[in-house]
Enzyme design. Structure first.
Site, PDB file in Angstrom:
ATOM      1  N   PRO A   2      18.470  23.105 -42.017  1.00 23.80           N
ATOM      2  CA  PRO A   2      19.764  22.679 -41.462  1.00 23.80           C
ATOM      3  C   PRO A   2      19.605  22.420 -39.969  1.00 23.80           C
ATOM      4  O   PRO A   2      19.050  23.249 -39.259  1.00 23.80           O
ATOM      5  CB  PRO A   2      20.685  23.877 -41.702  1.00 23.80           C
ATOM      6  CG  PRO A   2      19.894  24.905 -42.422  1.00 23.80           C
ATOM      7  CD  PRO A   2      18.463  24.499 -42.443  1.00 23.80           C
ATOM      8  N   GLU A   3      20.041  21.276 -39.509  1.00 24.16           N
ATOM      9  CA  GLU A   3      19.990  20.992 -38.077  1.00 24.16           C
ATOM     10  C   GLU A   3      21.349  21.341 -37.463  1.00 24.16           C
ATOM     11  O   GLU A   3      22.272  21.757 -38.157  1.00 24.16           O
ATOM     12  CB  GLU A   3      19.625  19.528 -37.855  1.00 24.16           C
ATOM     13  CG  GLU A   3      18.187  19.255 -38.312  1.00 24.16           C
ATOM     14  CD  GLU A   3      17.480  18.241 -37.439  1.00 24.16           C
ATOM     15  OE1 GLU A   3      17.850  18.106 -36.257  1.00 24.16           O
ATOM     16  OE2 GLU A   3      16.563  17.594 -37.936  1.00 24.16           O
ATOM     17  N   HIS A  92      19.208  35.026 -55.057  1.00 21.07           N
ATOM     18  CA  HIS A  92      18.965  34.572 -53.682  1.00 21.07           C
ATOM     19  C   HIS A  92      20.069  35.011 -52.714  1.00 21.07           C
ATOM     20  O   HIS A  92      20.056  34.638 -51.551  1.00 21.07           O
ATOM     21  CB  HIS A  92      18.831  33.047 -53.643  1.00 21.07           C
ATOM     22  CG  HIS A  92      17.720  32.537 -54.514  1.00 21.07           C
ATOM     23  ND1 HIS A  92      16.411  32.914 -54.327  1.00 21.07           N
ATOM     24  CD2 HIS A  92      17.727  31.708 -55.584  1.00 21.07           C
ATOM     25  CE1 HIS A  92      15.652  32.330 -55.253  1.00 21.07           C
ATOM     26  NE2 HIS A  92      16.429  31.594 -56.028  1.00 21.07           N
ATOM     27  N   ARG A 111      14.360  30.697 -49.333  1.00 24.19           N
ATOM     28  CA  ARG A 111      13.064  30.880 -48.669  1.00 24.19           C
ATOM     29  C   ARG A 111      12.972  32.195 -47.891  1.00 24.19           C
ATOM     30  O   ARG A 111      11.899  32.563 -47.427  1.00 24.19           O
ATOM     31  CB  ARG A 111      12.806  29.722 -47.701  1.00 24.19           C
ATOM     32  CG  ARG A 111      12.861  28.332 -48.352  1.00 24.19           C
ATOM     33  CD  ARG A 111      11.567  27.950 -49.040  1.00 24.19           C
ATOM     34  NE  ARG A 111      10.451  27.846 -48.117  1.00 24.19           N
ATOM     35  CZ  ARG A 111      10.106  26.750 -47.453  1.00 24.19           C
ATOM     36  NH1 ARG A 111      10.808  25.647 -47.579  1.00 24.19           N
ATOM     37  NH2 ARG A 111       9.057  26.739 -46.673  1.00 24.19           N
TER      38      ARG A 111
END
Ligand code: ZN
Length: 275
Positions: A2-3, A92, A111
Site C-alpha cells: 500500500p502506498e 491472517h 505476509r
C-alpha cells in the site's frame, strides 16, 4: 505494497467507521505485530476511545483519548476491516479490537510484515520511524526550498533518491515512476544534476499525482482493499507503472522496464531522455 494514497484511503474509511468508538477488548494473535511489550499494549489500549485517525506518510496514527497513539505501518499486505461478523476473522487476522458498538476492527496481514507501536501522542515527533521522514506531497512544508537541498545532497539516481523516505515522505515505487514520467525526467538522472525547473516539476507532479491517487482511492496493485472493502480504481489511471511494452500515453513509444537501485522501473525512453 500500500502506498501513501492507499493509506490515506484506509484512514478516511476508518474515520467513518471507528471514530469515537471505545475499544472494549483487544486480542493480539501474532505477538511480533507489536513493537514493544504486548501485555502493556493490550492494557493501555483496552477501554480507550479512538479520538482521531491521522497519518504521516505511510504510517497510520490511531489516536486514543488516553494520551497514546497506535502507530500502524501496513508494510506489504496489512489491511484493516471493520465487521460485526465473526466469520470476518481468519488465520491472517493478527489483531482484533472489539468496539463498544458490537463491531470489530480487524487487522489482517498475509505476509506478517506490518507493525504496530504504542507511543505517547505528545511525543510522536520523537518516534524514530516518524522523525526521519521528509516532507510529504500536499503538506505545507513540501516546498521547493525544503525539497531542493534534500534532493541535491545525493549523487544517486533520482529514482532511488525519491524512494528515500528521508528525502520525501510517502512516495513508493509506483508513484515515483508516475511522477518521473509526468515530469519527463529519466529515472537514472543523477539527483545533483537536476535543474531548479526539474525539481519544481517533481514537486508539482508529486502533488498532482498524490492528489489524483487519493481522489481515486489508491491503486489496486496486489490485493489492496480499503477499510470498507472497496477496491480503488487508481490502477486504471497509471501511465507507466506496470505498462512495459505498451505505448506511452503521451508519444506512443513503447514503455520499457529497467532496474534502478534494484527496483523495477518503468519509463518512456523518448519522453524521459537520459542526460
Ligand atoms: Zn513518451
Amino acid at each position: 505494497m500500500p502506498e501513501m494514497p492507499e493509506v490515506e484511503t484506509v484512514r478516511r474509511g476508518l474515520i467513518e467507521q471507528v471514530l469515537n468508538k471505545r475499544i472494549t477488548h483487544v486480542e493480539i494473535r501474532y505477538q511480533n505485530l507489536i513493537t514493544g511489550d504486548v501485555d502493556e499494549f493490550i492494557e493501555t489500549v483496552t477501554g480507550a476511545v479512538i479520538s482521531n485517525i491521522g497519518r504521516r506518510a505511510k504510517f497510520l496514527l490511531i489516536e486514543l483519548d488516553n494520551g497514546y497513539t497506535i502507530i500502524s505501518h501496513l508494510r506489504m499486505e496489512g489491511k484493516y476491516r471493520v465487521s460485526a461478523d465473526q466469520n470476518a476473522i481468519d488465520k491472517h487476522s493478527h489483531a482484533i479490537f472489539t468496539l463498544d458498538d458490537g463491531q470489530m476492527l480487524i487487522y489482517n496481514d498475509v505476509r506478517k510484515f506490518g507493525r504496530m507501536q504504542l507511543w505517547p501522542t505528545d511525543k510522536l515527533s520523537e518516534n524514530k520511524s516518524l522523525k526521519k521522514l521528509g516532507p510529504e506531497p500536499l503538506a505545507a512544508d513540501f516546498t521547493f526550498e525544503n525539497i531542493k537541498p534534500r534532493i541535491m545532497r545525493h549523487r544517486k539516481d533520482i529514482k532511488t533518491v525519491l524512494l528515500d523516505q528521508s528525502v520525501m515522505g510517502g512516495l513508493g515505487n509506483i508513484y515515483v515512476d508516475e511522477v518521473l514520467w509526468q515530469a519527463k525526467i529519466h529515472p537514472e538522472t543523477k539527483a545533483d544534476h537536476l535543474t531548479d525547473e526539474e525539481i519544481k516539476d517533481i514537486i508539482k507532479c508529486s502533488n498532482s499525482e498524490i492528489d489524483m491517487a487519493i481522489k481515486s482511492g489508491g491503486s489496486t496493485i496486489r490485493t489492496y482493499l480499503d477499510a470498507n472493502g472497496h477496491k480503488g480504481n487508481m490502477q486504471d489511471r497509471l501511465k507507466v507503472y506496470g505498462k512495459e511494452g505498451e505505448p506511452c500515453p503521451r508519444c506512443g513509444t513503447e514503455i520499457v522496464k529497467i532496474k534502478v537501485g534494484g527496483r523495477g522501473t518503468h519509463f518512456c525512453p523518448k519522453c524521459q531522455v537520459a542526460k
